[in-house]
Design a protein around this motif. Structure first.
Motif, PDB file in Angstrom:
ATOM      1  N   LEU A  72       0.979  -1.375   0.077  1.00 32.84           N
ATOM      2  CA  LEU A  72       0.155  -0.301  -0.046  1.00 32.84           C
ATOM      3  C   LEU A  72       0.601   1.407   0.093  1.00 32.84           C
ATOM      4  N   HIS A  73       2.638   1.636   0.937  1.00 35.41           N
ATOM      5  CA  HIS A  73       3.245   2.478   0.614  1.00 35.41           C
ATOM      6  C   HIS A  73       3.537   2.959  -0.577  1.00 35.41           C
ATOM      7  N   THR A  74       3.909   1.319  -1.530  1.00 38.48           N
ATOM      8  CA  THR A  74       4.318   1.300  -2.262  1.00 38.48           C
ATOM      9  C   THR A  74       2.965   2.170  -3.668  1.00 38.48           C
ATOM     10  N   ILE A  75       2.173   1.979  -3.310  1.00 38.03           N
ATOM     11  CA  ILE A  75       1.510   2.337  -4.403  1.00 38.03           C
ATOM     12  C   ILE A  75       0.812   3.880  -4.274  1.00 38.03           C
ATOM     13  N   LYS A  76       0.622   4.135  -3.029  1.00 38.03           N
ATOM     14  CA  LYS A  76       0.799   5.662  -2.494  1.00 38.03           C
ATOM     15  C   LYS A  76       2.495   5.907  -2.646  1.00 38.03           C
ATOM     16  N   PHE A  77       3.068   5.937  -2.602  1.00 36.20           N
ATOM     17  CA  PHE A  77       4.248   6.761  -2.818  1.00 36.20           C
ATOM     18  C   PHE A  77       4.435   7.043  -4.239  1.00 36.20           C
ATOM     19  N   ARG A  78       4.321   6.329  -5.445  1.00 35.91           N
ATOM     20  CA  ARG A  78       4.390   6.452  -6.485  1.00 35.91           C
ATOM     21  C   ARG A  78       3.974   7.665  -7.460  1.00 35.91           C
ATOM     22  N   ARG A  79       4.850   7.684  -8.043  1.00 32.72           N
ATOM     23  CA  ARG A  79       4.398   9.458  -8.340  1.00 32.72           C
ATOM     24  C   ARG A  79       4.511   9.162 -10.220  1.00 32.72           C
ATOM     25  N   SER A  80       4.211   9.915 -11.142  1.00 39.97           N
ATOM     26  CA  SER A  80       4.412   9.687 -12.769  1.00 39.97           C
ATOM     27  C   SER A  80       5.065  10.945 -12.900  1.00 39.97           C
ATOM     28  N   ILE A  81       6.002  10.254 -13.673  1.00 38.11           N
ATOM     29  CA  ILE A  81       7.418  11.565 -12.955  1.00 38.11           C
ATOM     30  C   ILE A  81       7.365  11.663 -15.030  1.00 38.11           C
ATOM     31  N   ARG A  82       7.606  12.742 -14.634  1.00 33.68           N
ATOM     32  CA  ARG A  82       7.528  13.713 -15.927  1.00 33.68           C
ATOM     33  C   ARG A  82       9.293  14.517 -16.216  1.00 33.68           C
ATOM     34  N   ASP A  83      10.347  13.505 -15.556  1.00 37.90           N
ATOM     35  CA  ASP A  83      11.608  14.299 -15.096  1.00 37.90           C
ATOM     36  C   ASP A  83      13.091  13.027 -14.857  1.00 37.90           C
ATOM     37  N   ARG A 142       7.003  23.947 -29.560  1.00 39.05           N
ATOM     38  CA  ARG A 142       7.547  23.831 -28.554  1.00 39.05           C
ATOM     39  C   ARG A 142       9.114  23.413 -28.785  1.00 39.05           C
ATOM     40  N   ARG A 143       9.156  22.468 -28.982  1.00 37.84           N
ATOM     41  CA  ARG A 143      10.342  21.583 -29.696  1.00 37.84           C
ATOM     42  C   ARG A 143      11.249  22.071 -30.462  1.00 37.84           C
ATOM     43  N   LYS A 144      10.276  22.983 -31.399  1.00 36.75           N
ATOM     44  CA  LYS A 144      11.666  23.824 -32.475  1.00 36.75           C
ATOM     45  C   LYS A 144      12.217  24.950 -32.250  1.00 36.75           C
ATOM     46  N   THR A 145      11.062  25.842 -30.829  1.00 34.12           N
ATOM     47  CA  THR A 145      11.527  27.396 -30.422  1.00 34.12           C
ATOM     48  C   THR A 145      12.810  26.591 -29.629  1.00 34.12           C
ATOM     49  N   ASP A 146      12.542  25.354 -29.081  1.00 34.35           N
ATOM     50  CA  ASP A 146      13.972  25.026 -27.623  1.00 34.35           C
ATOM     51  C   ASP A 146      14.166  23.311 -27.709  1.00 34.35           C
ATOM     52  N   PRO A 147      15.069  23.056 -28.597  1.00 35.21           N
ATOM     53  CA  PRO A 147      15.243  21.921 -28.324  1.00 35.21           C
ATOM     54  C   PRO A 147      15.724  20.996 -27.100  1.00 35.21           C
ATOM     55  N   ALA A 148      15.553  21.441 -26.719  1.00 35.84           N
ATOM     56  CA  ALA A 148      15.529  20.795 -25.110  1.00 35.84           C
ATOM     57  C   ALA A 148      14.520  20.450 -24.370  1.00 35.84           C
ATOM     58  N   ASP A 149      13.288  20.911 -24.831  1.00 36.72           N
ATOM     59  CA  ASP A 149      11.491  21.025 -24.418  1.00 36.72           C
ATOM     60  C   ASP A 149      11.320  20.149 -24.631  1.00 36.72           C
ATOM     61  N   ASP A 150      11.576  19.355 -25.138  1.00 36.00           N
ATOM     62  CA  ASP A 150      11.365  17.559 -25.332  1.00 36.00           C
ATOM     63  C   ASP A 150       9.668  16.536 -24.563  1.00 36.00           C
ATOM     64  N   TYR A 151       8.556  18.001 -24.529  1.00 37.25           N
ATOM     65  CA  TYR A 151       7.334  17.396 -23.655  1.00 37.25           C
ATOM     66  C   TYR A 151       6.667  16.466 -24.031  1.00 37.25           C
ATOM     67  N   LEU A 152       6.523  16.063 -25.426  1.00 35.82           N
ATOM     68  CA  LEU A 152       6.155  14.752 -25.322  1.00 35.82           C
ATOM     69  C   LEU A 152       6.240  13.660 -25.143  1.00 35.82           C
TER      70      LEU A 152
END
Length: 263
Positions: A78-89, A163-173
């Motif tokens: 349960l702690h594992t499920i509660k602590f997991r996060r969707s990682i975006r970085d 966004r990607r073309k403006t800033d190649p470091a912006d890899d939003y997808l």
């Protein structure tokens, strides 16, 4: 087909009782196979005498139950499920092949409808740059140059691309994740169940995941990409980004009260 070693069978009847296809019967205190089955493996798992085999499968993978190593503490889970996060970085570190193999096994052993085992798993790491190029090329071709002419369903992708073309470091997808995972299946629920188990395994290995519906949809539309992946005619039902998190959380996140009915 299921086979039963009569010299080992002790006539307990457990396999017959647990057989969902009802194709195992007891005859003179011995189990007999009486028809076709879905090869779910319950008979193999329940037999106390190790008398059942399924020749189509790798029987060397079958492991006897061990309470010490098979038991999962409920509070820890349960702690594992509660602590997991969707990682975006993500940290720009490749994921080791042995960890990818463990994540694959977590998906492979997930239950499927009618035991169809139809999930097809694709891990893209070594050729990720080629995957990205094919996705962005497809978006370039599908989105008109003028924003007012872009169909509503393509608008988010056009924004990501700008966004990607403006800033190649912006890899939003792709979020700079080192691995993209696709799952194809005839059953959407099967892919969802498999991806959830795969995420839990990834978390246990110090990795993080993000379910990426945007990437799943645009990749499934891209027939050239699917041909390159070798999944022509199949539907991508789940997509996940995978890698080592570049973010650290100090606690679990809050949730709304449960919307539940007890009767």
């Amino acid at each position: 087909m299921v086979t039963i070693d009569e010299s080992k069978c002790i006539g307990c009847g457990k396999c017959a009782k647990d057989c969902i296809a009802q194709m195992i019967e007891m005859n003179h205190k011995r189990a007999r196979v009486s028809g076709e089955c879905i090869l779910c493996g319950h008979c193999v798992a329940i037999c106390p005498a190790d008398a059942v085999r399924i020749p189509e499968y790798d029987m060397d993978e079958v492991e006897p139950y061990n309470k010490e190593t098979f038991h999962l503490d409920p509070q820890t889970l349960l702690h594992t499920i509660k602590f997991r996060r969707s990682i975006r970085d993500y940290i720009q570190t490749p994921v080791e092949q042995e960890k990818l193999e463990q994540i694959l096994q977590a998906g492979r052993y997930t239950a499927t409808a009618k035991n169809n085992q139809d999930c097809h798993f694709l891990f893209i790491q070594k050729n990720l740059n080629q995957l990205k190029a094919m996705v962005w090329d497809y978006i370039d071709q599908a989105a008109p140059a003028k924003f007012r002419d872009i169909p509503r369903d393509m608008l988010p992708y056009a924004v990501f691309n700008r966004r990607r073309k403006t800033d190649p470091a912006d890899d939003y997808l792709f979020r700079n994740a080192p691995v993209v995972v696709f799952i194809t299946s005839d059953w959407k629920l099967d892919a969802g169940l498999a991806s959830q188990n795969m995420e839990l395994m990834a978390v246990s290995l110090g990795l993080g995941m993000l379910y990426n519906g945007y990437l799943a949809r645009i990749a499934d539309e891209n027939q050239a990409l699917k041909a390159w992946l070798g999944i022509e005619g199949k539907e991508i039902k789940a997509c996940m980004l995978l890698g080592y998190p570049n973010v650290t959380y100090a606690r679990t996140a809050p949730r709304k009260p449960a919307n539940v009915i007890w009767k």
